[in-house]
Design a protein around this motif. Structure first.
Motif, PDB file in Angstrom:
ATOM      1  N   ARG A 140      11.956 -41.112  -5.470  1.00 27.58           N
ATOM      2  CA  ARG A 140      12.187 -42.341  -4.716  1.00 27.58           C
ATOM      3  C   ARG A 140      13.079 -43.326  -5.460  1.00 27.58           C
ATOM      4  O   ARG A 140      13.895 -43.996  -4.854  1.00 27.58           O
ATOM      5  N   GLU A 152      11.543 -43.535   0.484  1.00 25.62           N
ATOM      6  CA  GLU A 152      11.654 -44.488  -0.613  1.00 25.62           C
ATOM      7  C   GLU A 152      10.287 -44.930  -1.148  1.00 25.62           C
ATOM      8  O   GLU A 152      10.212 -45.529  -2.211  1.00 25.62           O
ATOM      9  N   LYS A 153       9.229 -44.608  -0.428  1.00 24.14           N
ATOM     10  CA  LYS A 153       7.865 -44.848  -0.932  1.00 24.14           C
ATOM     11  C   LYS A 153       7.352 -43.633  -1.690  1.00 24.14           C
ATOM     12  O   LYS A 153       6.260 -43.650  -2.228  1.00 24.14           O
ATOM     13  N   GLN A 212      12.299 -45.132   4.961  1.00 21.19           N
ATOM     14  CA  GLN A 212      11.295 -45.980   4.322  1.00 21.19           C
ATOM     15  C   GLN A 212      10.204 -45.132   3.666  1.00 21.19           C
ATOM     16  O   GLN A 212       9.790 -45.418   2.538  1.00 21.19           O
ATOM     17  N   ARG A 213       9.757 -44.088   4.348  1.00 22.33           N
ATOM     18  CA  ARG A 213       8.722 -43.211   3.781  1.00 22.33           C
ATOM     19  C   ARG A 213       9.249 -42.481   2.544  1.00 22.33           C
ATOM     20  O   ARG A 213       8.543 -42.336   1.549  1.00 22.33           O
ATOM     21  N   LYS A 268      16.641 -44.611  -3.889  1.00 22.15           N
ATOM     22  CA  LYS A 268      16.890 -46.044  -3.707  1.00 22.15           C
ATOM     23  C   LYS A 268      18.098 -46.495  -4.526  1.00 22.15           C
ATOM     24  O   LYS A 268      18.941 -47.252  -4.056  1.00 22.15           O
ATOM     25  N   VAL A 304      14.871 -44.648  10.588  1.00 20.47           N
ATOM     26  CA  VAL A 304      14.722 -45.666   9.543  1.00 20.47           C
ATOM     27  C   VAL A 304      13.337 -45.529   8.914  1.00 20.47           C
ATOM     28  O   VAL A 304      13.181 -45.656   7.695  1.00 20.47           O
ATOM     29  N   ARG A 305      12.338 -45.264   9.728  1.00 19.26           N
ATOM     30  CA  ARG A 305      10.973 -45.088   9.220  1.00 19.26           C
ATOM     31  C   ARG A 305      10.912 -43.927   8.233  1.00 19.26           C
ATOM     32  O   ARG A 305      10.225 -44.003   7.215  1.00 19.26           O
ATOM     33  N   GLN A 319      18.940 -49.368   4.536  1.00 19.21           N
ATOM     34  CA  GLN A 319      18.134 -48.245   5.014  1.00 19.21           C
ATOM     35  C   GLN A 319      18.612 -47.811   6.396  1.00 19.21           C
ATOM     36  O   GLN A 319      18.647 -46.618   6.698  1.00 19.21           O
TER      37      GLN A 319
END
Length: 186
Positions: A7, A39-40, A36-37, A11, A32-33, A21
């Motif tokens: 991640r 990058e987590k 986001q996942r 990023k 996009v979700r 994103q």
């Protein structure tokens, strides 16, 4: 089985390109979700990782987290003054990766990264006596899942610190081989 994503690298690569994103999602054809996942640090399907890597013109291996405790290794050079070395690397085409501190500068060329740090920067976290033998040397800076688990691979843990950047680090040594192990604090 989901593939684990690095991640921090994802990023960093996105930020280096100046992409949001939303832009990465559009360029790779994922939601996009999903970005986001990723990058987590959540797992992803092979096709998703391939799409994101291709959109960023990276090999898939650049975004995948290895299965062992080591996540990434970056050479770190400790110098009294980083200015001359910084100028040399820039002349070679390396691009700066800002750290927010003039005493520590990341540089990259393609998929290769290096970190230059001043003695003063390093002794702001570690004790001077621990760092002094390393001035003028390049050692591995190893991102790991757990500093405690990875430190067991070395004969001596010289010192452990929590940095102002939010990492937990250990200076370790075994038979003259030094390294700094680092993990992101939760």
């Amino acid at each position: 089985m989901p593939i684990r994503i690095n991640r921090a690298r994802l990023k960093s690569e996105r930020h280096d390109r100046g992409w949001s994103q939303d832009h990465l999602a559009e360029a790779s054809g994922v939601s996009v979700r999903t970005v986001q996942r990723l990058e987590k640090g959540e797992g992803a399907a092979y096709a998703t990782v391939m799409a994101v890597a291709a959109a960023m013109s990276l090999p898939m291996s650049a975004l995948v987290t290895p299965a062992g405790p080591a996540r990434r290794v970056t050479p770190l050079t400790i110098l009294p003054d980083i200015s001359p070395a910084l100028a040399r690397y820039r002349d070679l085409g390396f691009l700066p990766v800002e750290t927010g501190d003039p005493g520590c500068m990341g540089l990259r060329a393609g998929n290769y990264h290096i970190i230059l740090c001043t003695r003063a920067f390093m002794t702001s976290g570690f004790q001077t006596g621990s760092i002094e033998p390393l001035v003028g040397r390049t050692i591995p800076y190893v991102w790991v899942e757990s500093v405690d688990a990875a430190a067991g691979a070395y004969a001596r843990v010289i010192e452990k610190v929590v940095t102002s950047a939010g990492t937990r680090e250990a200076l370790v040594e075994d038979e003259g081989q030094w390294a700094i192990l680092a993990e992101v604090m939760p």
